[in-house]
Scaffold this motif. Structure first.
Motif, PDB file in Angstrom:
ATOM      1  N   LEU A  75      -3.784  -1.462  -8.451  1.00 53.14           N
ATOM      2  CA  LEU A  75      -5.180  -1.266  -8.056  1.00 53.14           C
ATOM      3  C   LEU A  75      -5.552  -2.104  -6.839  1.00 53.14           C
ATOM      4  O   LEU A  75      -6.707  -2.109  -6.428  1.00 53.14           O
ATOM      5  CB  LEU A  75      -6.109  -1.623  -9.224  1.00 53.14           C
ATOM      6  CG  LEU A  75      -5.909  -0.832 -10.528  1.00 53.14           C
ATOM      7  CD1 LEU A  75      -6.883  -1.312 -11.591  1.00 53.14           C
ATOM      8  CD2 LEU A  75      -6.062   0.658 -10.293  1.00 53.14           C
ATOM      9  N   SER A  76      -4.569  -2.813  -6.282  1.00 58.26           N
ATOM     10  CA  SER A  76      -4.870  -3.735  -5.183  1.00 58.26           C
ATOM     11  C   SER A  76      -4.559  -3.160  -3.808  1.00 58.26           C
ATOM     12  O   SER A  76      -4.756  -3.843  -2.799  1.00 58.26           O
ATOM     13  CB  SER A  76      -4.070  -5.028  -5.368  1.00 58.26           C
ATOM     14  OG  SER A  76      -2.684  -4.803  -5.151  1.00 58.26           O
ATOM     15  N   ILE A  77      -4.054  -1.927  -3.741  1.00 58.00           N
ATOM     16  CA  ILE A  77      -3.548  -1.439  -2.451  1.00 58.00           C
ATOM     17  C   ILE A  77      -4.649  -1.291  -1.406  1.00 58.00           C
ATOM     18  O   ILE A  77      -4.422  -1.490  -0.224  1.00 58.00           O
ATOM     19  CB  ILE A  77      -2.772  -0.113  -2.614  1.00 58.00           C
ATOM     20  CG1 ILE A  77      -3.648   0.974  -3.246  1.00 58.00           C
ATOM     21  CG2 ILE A  77      -1.511  -0.326  -3.423  1.00 58.00           C
ATOM     22  CD1 ILE A  77      -2.984   2.330  -3.266  1.00 58.00           C
ATOM     23  N   GLY A  78      -5.867  -0.950  -1.833  1.00 64.66           N
ATOM     24  CA  GLY A  78      -6.961  -0.863  -0.885  1.00 64.66           C
ATOM     25  C   GLY A  78      -7.271  -2.226  -0.281  1.00 64.66           C
ATOM     26  O   GLY A  78      -7.522  -2.352   0.927  1.00 64.66           O
ATOM     27  N   ALA A  79      -7.237  -3.268  -1.123  1.00 64.96           N
ATOM     28  CA  ALA A  79      -7.496  -4.628  -0.651  1.00 64.96           C
ATOM     29  C   ALA A  79      -6.357  -5.126   0.232  1.00 64.96           C
ATOM     30  O   ALA A  79      -6.591  -5.816   1.230  1.00 64.96           O
ATOM     31  CB  ALA A  79      -7.693  -5.559  -1.843  1.00 64.96           C
ATOM     32  N   THR A  80      -5.125  -4.788  -0.133  1.00 69.82           N
ATOM     33  CA  THR A  80      -3.978  -5.162   0.691  1.00 69.82           C
ATOM     34  C   THR A  80      -4.063  -4.489   2.051  1.00 69.82           C
ATOM     35  O   THR A  80      -3.784  -5.095   3.093  1.00 69.82           O
ATOM     36  CB  THR A  80      -2.659  -4.755  -0.004  1.00 69.82           C
ATOM     37  OG1 THR A  80      -2.577  -5.380  -1.278  1.00 69.82           O
ATOM     38  CG2 THR A  80      -1.451  -5.175   0.825  1.00 69.82           C
ATOM     39  N   LEU A  81      -4.443  -3.220   2.052  1.00 65.90           N
ATOM     40  CA  LEU A  81      -4.625  -2.464   3.292  1.00 65.90           C
ATOM     41  C   LEU A  81      -5.680  -3.146   4.171  1.00 65.90           C
ATOM     42  O   LEU A  81      -5.477  -3.323   5.384  1.00 65.90           O
ATOM     43  CB  LEU A  81      -5.044  -1.039   2.940  1.00 65.90           C
ATOM     44  CG  LEU A  81      -5.176   0.008   4.040  1.00 65.90           C
ATOM     45  CD1 LEU A  81      -5.004   1.409   3.452  1.00 65.90           C
ATOM     46  CD2 LEU A  81      -6.532  -0.065   4.749  1.00 65.90           C
ATOM     47  N   ALA A  82      -6.797  -3.548   3.557  1.00 61.42           N
ATOM     48  CA  ALA A  82      -7.873  -4.188   4.313  1.00 61.42           C
ATOM     49  C   ALA A  82      -7.422  -5.527   4.889  1.00 61.42           C
ATOM     50  O   ALA A  82      -7.738  -5.857   6.039  1.00 61.42           O
ATOM     51  CB  ALA A  82      -9.088  -4.381   3.417  1.00 61.42           C
ATOM     52  N   LEU A  83      -6.692  -6.310   4.090  1.00 59.93           N
ATOM     53  CA  LEU A  83      -6.221  -7.624   4.535  1.00 59.93           C
ATOM     54  C   LEU A  83      -5.260  -7.502   5.707  1.00 59.93           C
ATOM     55  O   LEU A  83      -5.411  -8.191   6.726  1.00 59.93           O
ATOM     56  CB  LEU A  83      -5.550  -8.352   3.371  1.00 59.93           C
ATOM     57  CG  LEU A  83      -4.918  -9.721   3.684  1.00 59.93           C
ATOM     58  CD1 LEU A  83      -5.977 -10.695   4.211  1.00 59.93           C
ATOM     59  CD2 LEU A  83      -4.230 -10.285   2.441  1.00 59.93           C
ATOM     60  N   SER A  84      -4.270  -6.624   5.583  1.00 58.43           N
ATOM     61  CA  SER A  84      -3.286  -6.463   6.662  1.00 58.43           C
ATOM     62  C   SER A  84      -3.940  -5.891   7.910  1.00 58.43           C
ATOM     63  O   SER A  84      -3.634  -6.309   9.035  1.00 58.43           O
ATOM     64  CB  SER A  84      -2.144  -5.552   6.207  1.00 58.43           C
ATOM     65  OG  SER A  84      -2.598  -4.231   5.968  1.00 58.43           O
ATOM     66  N   GLY A  85      -4.868  -4.960   7.726  1.00 62.39           N
ATOM     67  CA  GLY A  85      -5.567  -4.381   8.857  1.00 62.39           C
ATOM     68  C   GLY A  85      -6.428  -5.410   9.578  1.00 62.39           C
ATOM     69  O   GLY A  85      -6.475  -5.435  10.817  1.00 62.39           O
TER      70      GLY A  85
END
Length: 335
Positions: A75-85
């Protein structure tokens, strides 16, 4: 392989084939219906937009499929995407001459680290995947907000070469689509033709049996979450490049879209089942729904309801096919 396990494997393959053909048939019927309602649907420009808009979803779905196959969830992939972006876009803002390939590598590295941490929590500390990823989702969102100070990174702060990562094309094909195709080819081979790929299915089918057979279940679990993180990191760079904007709440809730595409594509939440070929159909159908419903003037209030209904129907059809084949196999054994 025993006769019983061989029959089970054949049954599973039959289920997957029937489901894939049914999904393709539904996509064709749906496309024809929408085309009659709006003649612009099957134009080359709209098809290109559809594929471009679903490219990031499809990349994330590959990683999520492997996680779900091992009976996990992320469930963290959206947050990971935001962090890396956010980290990548801030770096590009400070160093405008940074090569686009370096920007991609930065995003992938951040995603790998994030995924590896989650994999460690799940594999070594035996924290339930839904708890571990939900907790880290909030951690990653918080970190993104802290490093950005709650501010956006806008288009004027990004170099043209960085924005061209997603908007550029090679031989007339958008870079996003090309990257998605490469990801699918690589992971199709990895999942189907490597020993590690077979171990992923074995862990999902029965973790206890996998351990008895000598498979390092913890290592495989850690690996799939790390890969998921890496793909989320890559997607973060592609996302901010495509939309020319990085925010702390980027892709909030997007993990649900990814899970939905996996379920529609035949990935079993119970684990041990899912194919890249089926996943392509699932992602394509989800993308068509998002693209087509506004084109035929379906109310936004109904769009989510229709998408949810399609997901439920996909799961229901899968269950009915399994039950029918299971009953047929039982009758044959009795005979």
């Amino acid at each position: 392989m025993s006769e019983k396990s061989s029959k089970n494997k054949i049954s599973l393959e039959r289920i997957q084939q029937i489901r894939e053909f049914s999904l393709i048939g539904f996509i064709i019927v749906l496309s024809i219906f929408v085309q009659f309602r709006n003649s612009n649907f099957l134009t080359m420009s709209n098809i290109d937009d559809l594929l471009t808009n679903t490219a990031i979803l499809s990349i994330l779905a590959v990683g999520m499929m492997m996680v779900i196959i091992t009976r996990g969830i992320d469930l963290s992939i959206g947050a990971t995407l935001a962090l890396s972006g956010m980290v990548t876009s801030m770096t590009v803002s400070n160093y405008p001459s940074l090569h686009p390939l370096v920007a991609l590598l930065i995003g992938i590295f951040i995603g790998l680290i994030s995924g590896a941490i989650i994999g460690l929590l799940v594999a070594k500390f035996n924290i339930l995947p839904i708890i571990a990823t939900l907790g880290m989702m909030n951690v990653f969102r918080g970190i993104t907000f802290l490093i950005s100070g709650g501010k956006w990174v806008s288009a004027y702060q990004m170099s043209d070469s960085f924005k061209a990562i997603s908007t550029g094309s090679i031989l007339g094909i958008n870079n996003l689509i090309l990257i998605a195709i490469i990801i699918y080819l690589v992971f199709y081979y990895f999942i189907n033709y490597t020993r590690t790929g077979r171990k992923i299915y074995a862990v999902g089918s029965s973790p206890e049996s996998a351990k008895i057979s000598g498979i390092n279940v913890d290592r495989i679990t850690w690996l799939v979450y790390s890969i998921m993180g890496g793909l989320a990191g890559l997607s973060g760079v592609l996302w901010v490049s495509k939309f020319a904007s990085a925010q702390s709440n980027t892709a909030s809730g997007y993990e649900m879209n990814v899970i939905a595409a996996c379920v529609i594509g035949g990935v079993s939440i119970a684990g041990g089942e899912g194919k890249v070929t089926g996943l392509i159909s699932g992602v394509l159908l989800y993308g068509i729904l998002e693209n087509a419903l506004p084109m035929i003037n379906v109310s936004p209030f109904w769009q989510n309801a229709i998408q949810g209904a399609v997901i439920l129907i996909a799961v229901l059809v899968s269950a009915l096919i399994k039950r029918r084949i299971g009953s047929s196999n039982k009758i044959r054994r009795e005979d």
